[in-house]
Design an enzyme around this catalytic site. Structure first.
Site, PDB file in Angstrom:
ATOM      1  N   SER A 143     116.976 110.963  37.208  1.00  0.00           N
ATOM      2  CA  SER A 143     117.537 112.066  36.404  1.00  0.00           C
ATOM      3  C   SER A 143     117.359 113.369  37.158  1.00  0.00           C
ATOM      4  O   SER A 143     116.407 113.521  37.936  1.00  0.00           O
ATOM      5  CB  SER A 143     116.807 112.152  35.067  1.00  0.00           C
ATOM      6  N   TYR A 156     108.385 112.857  30.933  1.00  0.00           N
ATOM      7  CA  TYR A 156     109.725 112.400  31.344  1.00  0.00           C
ATOM      8  C   TYR A 156     110.036 112.930  32.744  1.00  0.00           C
ATOM      9  O   TYR A 156     110.468 112.175  33.622  1.00  0.00           O
ATOM     10  CB  TYR A 156     110.766 112.879  30.331  1.00  0.00           C
TER      11      TYR A 156
HETATM   12  N1  LIG Z   1     121.519 110.484  28.593  1.00  0.00           N
HETATM   13  C1  LIG Z   1     121.240 111.360  29.542  1.00  0.00           C
HETATM   14  O1  LIG Z   1     121.623 112.563  29.460  1.00  0.00           O
HETATM   15  C2  LIG Z   1     120.491 110.918  30.776  1.00  0.00           C
HETATM   16  C3  LIG Z   1     120.427 111.821  31.842  1.00  0.00           C
HETATM   17  C4  LIG Z   1     119.733 111.452  32.991  1.00  0.00           C
HETATM   18  C5  LIG Z   1     119.146 110.208  33.067  1.00  0.00           C
HETATM   19  N2  LIG Z   1     119.213 109.347  32.006  1.00  0.00           N
HETATM   20  C6  LIG Z   1     118.545 108.060  32.151  1.00  0.00           C
HETATM   21  O2  LIG Z   1     119.506 107.032  31.995  1.00  0.00           O
HETATM   22  C7  LIG Z   1     118.862 105.838  31.537  1.00  0.00           C
HETATM   23  C8  LIG Z   1     119.620 105.330  30.321  1.00  0.00           C
HETATM   24  O3  LIG Z   1     119.486 106.291  29.279  1.00  0.00           O
HETATM   25  P1  LIG Z   1     120.563 106.462  28.118  1.00  0.00           P
HETATM   26  O4  LIG Z   1     120.858 107.894  28.011  1.00  0.00           O
HETATM   27  O5  LIG Z   1     121.658 105.482  28.307  1.00  0.00           O
HETATM   28  O6  LIG Z   1     119.622 106.096  26.864  1.00  0.00           O
HETATM   29  P2  LIG Z   1     119.759 105.011  25.700  1.00  0.00           P
HETATM   30  O7  LIG Z   1     121.148 104.921  25.210  1.00  0.00           O
HETATM   31  O8  LIG Z   1     118.668 105.350  24.754  1.00  0.00           O
HETATM   32  O9  LIG Z   1     119.423 103.632  26.451  1.00  0.00           O
HETATM   33  C9  LIG Z   1     118.134 103.310  26.846  1.00  0.00           C
HETATM   34  C10 LIG Z   1     118.087 101.855  27.230  1.00  0.00           C
HETATM   35  O10 LIG Z   1     116.746 101.549  27.636  1.00  0.00           O
HETATM   36  C11 LIG Z   1     116.318 100.384  26.962  1.00  0.00           C
HETATM   37  N3  LIG Z   1     114.875 100.391  26.753  1.00  0.00           N
HETATM   38  C12 LIG Z   1     114.099 101.374  26.243  1.00  0.00           C
HETATM   39  N4  LIG Z   1     112.830 100.954  26.130  1.00  0.00           N
HETATM   40  C13 LIG Z   1     112.813  99.672  26.572  1.00  0.00           C
HETATM   41  C14 LIG Z   1     111.793  98.681  26.675  1.00  0.00           C
HETATM   42  N5  LIG Z   1     110.518  98.937  26.303  1.00  0.00           N
HETATM   43  N6  LIG Z   1     112.116  97.468  27.170  1.00  0.00           N
HETATM   44  C15 LIG Z   1     113.396  97.186  27.535  1.00  0.00           C
HETATM   45  N7  LIG Z   1     114.403  98.083  27.464  1.00  0.00           N
HETATM   46  C16 LIG Z   1     114.108  99.303  26.974  1.00  0.00           C
HETATM   47  C17 LIG Z   1     117.053 100.431  25.622  1.00  0.00           C
HETATM   48  O11 LIG Z   1     117.128  99.122  25.072  1.00  0.00           O
HETATM   49  P3  LIG Z   1     116.323  98.583  23.790  1.00  0.00           P
HETATM   50  O12 LIG Z   1     115.986  99.769  22.929  1.00  0.00           O
HETATM   51  O13 LIG Z   1     117.278  97.617  23.149  1.00  0.00           O
HETATM   52  O14 LIG Z   1     115.143  97.905  24.363  1.00  0.00           O
HETATM   53  C18 LIG Z   1     118.430 100.931  26.062  1.00  0.00           C
HETATM   54  O15 LIG Z   1     119.204  99.846  26.506  1.00  0.00           O
HETATM   55  C19 LIG Z   1     117.421 106.249  31.218  1.00  0.00           C
HETATM   56  O16 LIG Z   1     116.591 105.893  32.296  1.00  0.00           O
HETATM   57  C20 LIG Z   1     117.494 107.758  31.101  1.00  0.00           C
HETATM   58  O17 LIG Z   1     116.258 108.356  31.393  1.00  0.00           O
HETATM   59  C21 LIG Z   1     119.878 109.673  30.858  1.00  0.00           C
END
Ligand SMILES: NC(=O)c1ccc[n+]([C@@H]2O[C@H](COP(=O)([O-])OP(=O)(O)OC[C@H]3O[C@@H](n4cnc5c(N)ncnc54)[C@H](OP(=O)(O)O)[C@@H]3O)[C@@H](O)[C@H]2O)c1
Length: 250
Positions: A143, A156
């Site tokens: 990120s 984070y």
């Molecule tokens: N959204 C943004 O603006 C943004 C920006 C920069 C980086 N990111 C990064 O992108 C990645 C995806 O984020 P997102 O925005 O798509 O968030 P999201 O929709 O909340 O997705 C998070 C994913 O992580 C999984 N997860 C969380 N805890 C887990 C665990 N203990 N075991 C297995 N799986 C787990 C969740 O699955 P379950 O809950 O079903 O386990 C879900 O599939 C993350 O690393 C986040 O830090 C996001």
């Protein structure tokens, strides 16, 4: 651009960026293993992917990345089910933003467990497997938040900074084996993770982010900002001196 990936594993595929990546890869003809905790979500996504493909292209595996002894065996099971493996994406992540004056060690450590330790527990055995085969692509979703320590989400920020360093080191370790390691640094993406954060400047949809990420994976990018304009923004943010950054309170 490299050929399409044949067999991919997405950890954190039940929503947001991971889900969008799994759907996009399957749309290109890739057989995809979907890993996360929520079985119903995984099965729904897999059903939709398979219906659109007219064949079974998505396979679900329920797993909590806190169970760090599971990846080596699960990896073997997944590769056997898919019939091979040439791409692994670690997209699992959680965000915790403490209130003013709140210092919650338990929650901070959970962020590090999911975003960093889970990544290491998965990507070490993946790197070992790919290095032995002499090919494979490893992708970590970091990120822009890892580029600077901010008041709003200290653990984070730390998890993403450490993940970027781990991925750089992994890339250097496997550089002579033919294995590619790609660090992805998205800016704001509209997903369940950011749904409560209000209006986010320059936010893109998960689909758009996935399209850009897949493009950068095919091109074997080292570090890709998603979208690319965040590279310049991050450079400017990193150039702000600490005393001023502190006063800005961001
Ligand atoms: N959204 C943004 O603006 C943004 C920006 C920069 C980086 N990111 C990064 O992108 C990645 C995806 O984020 P997102 O925005 O798509 O968030 P999201 O929709 O909340 O997705 C998070 C994913 O992580 C999984 N997860 C969380 N805890 C887990 C665990 N203990 N075991 C297995 N799986 C787990 C969740 O699955 P379950 O809950 O079903 O386990 C879900 O599939 C993350 O690393 C986040 O830090 C996001």
């Amino acid at each position: 651009m490299a050929d399409r990936f044949g067999h991919a594993l997405v950890i954190g595929a039940s929503s947001g960026i991971g889900e969008a990546l799994a759907r996009r890869l399957a749309g290109e003809g890739t057989r995809v293993a979907l890993v996360a905790r929520r079985q119903e979500r995984l099965e729904k996504i897999a059903r939709e992917i398979n219906a659109a493909a007219g064949e079974q292209r998505a396979f679900t595996f329920v797993h909590d990345v806190l169970n760090r002894d599971e990846p080596p065996l699960l990896l073997q099971r997944i590769a056997a089910t898919l019939g091979g493996l040439d791409l692994v994406i670690y997209a699992a992540g959680i965000l915790y933003r403490p209130e003013d004056g709140e210092f919650n060690t338990e929650k901070d450590l959970e962020v590090l467990e999911v975003n960093l330790l889970g990544a290491i527990a998965w990507l070490n055995p993946v790197a070992e497997r790919f290095a032995a085969l002499g090919h494979g692509t490893i992708v970590g979703i970091g990120s822009i938040a890892g580029d600077r320590g901010r008041a709003g989400a200290p653990a984070y920020n730390t998890s993403k900074a450490a993940l970027a360093t781990y991925l750089e080191a992994l890339r250097n370790r496997v550089s002579r084996t033919g294995v590619v390691v790609v660090t992805i640094k998205p800016g704001f993406v509209k997903t369940p993770m950011t749904a409560d954060l209000g209006k986010l400047p320059g936010a893109v949809s998960a689909d758009r982010a996935a399209r850009l990420i897949v493009k950068r994976m095919h091109r074997r990018a080292v570090t890709a900002y998603i979208p690319e304009r965040w590279r310049l923004i991050s450079w400017a943010v990193r150039a702000v001196p600490s005393w001023l950054f502190r006063r800005l309170g961001v």
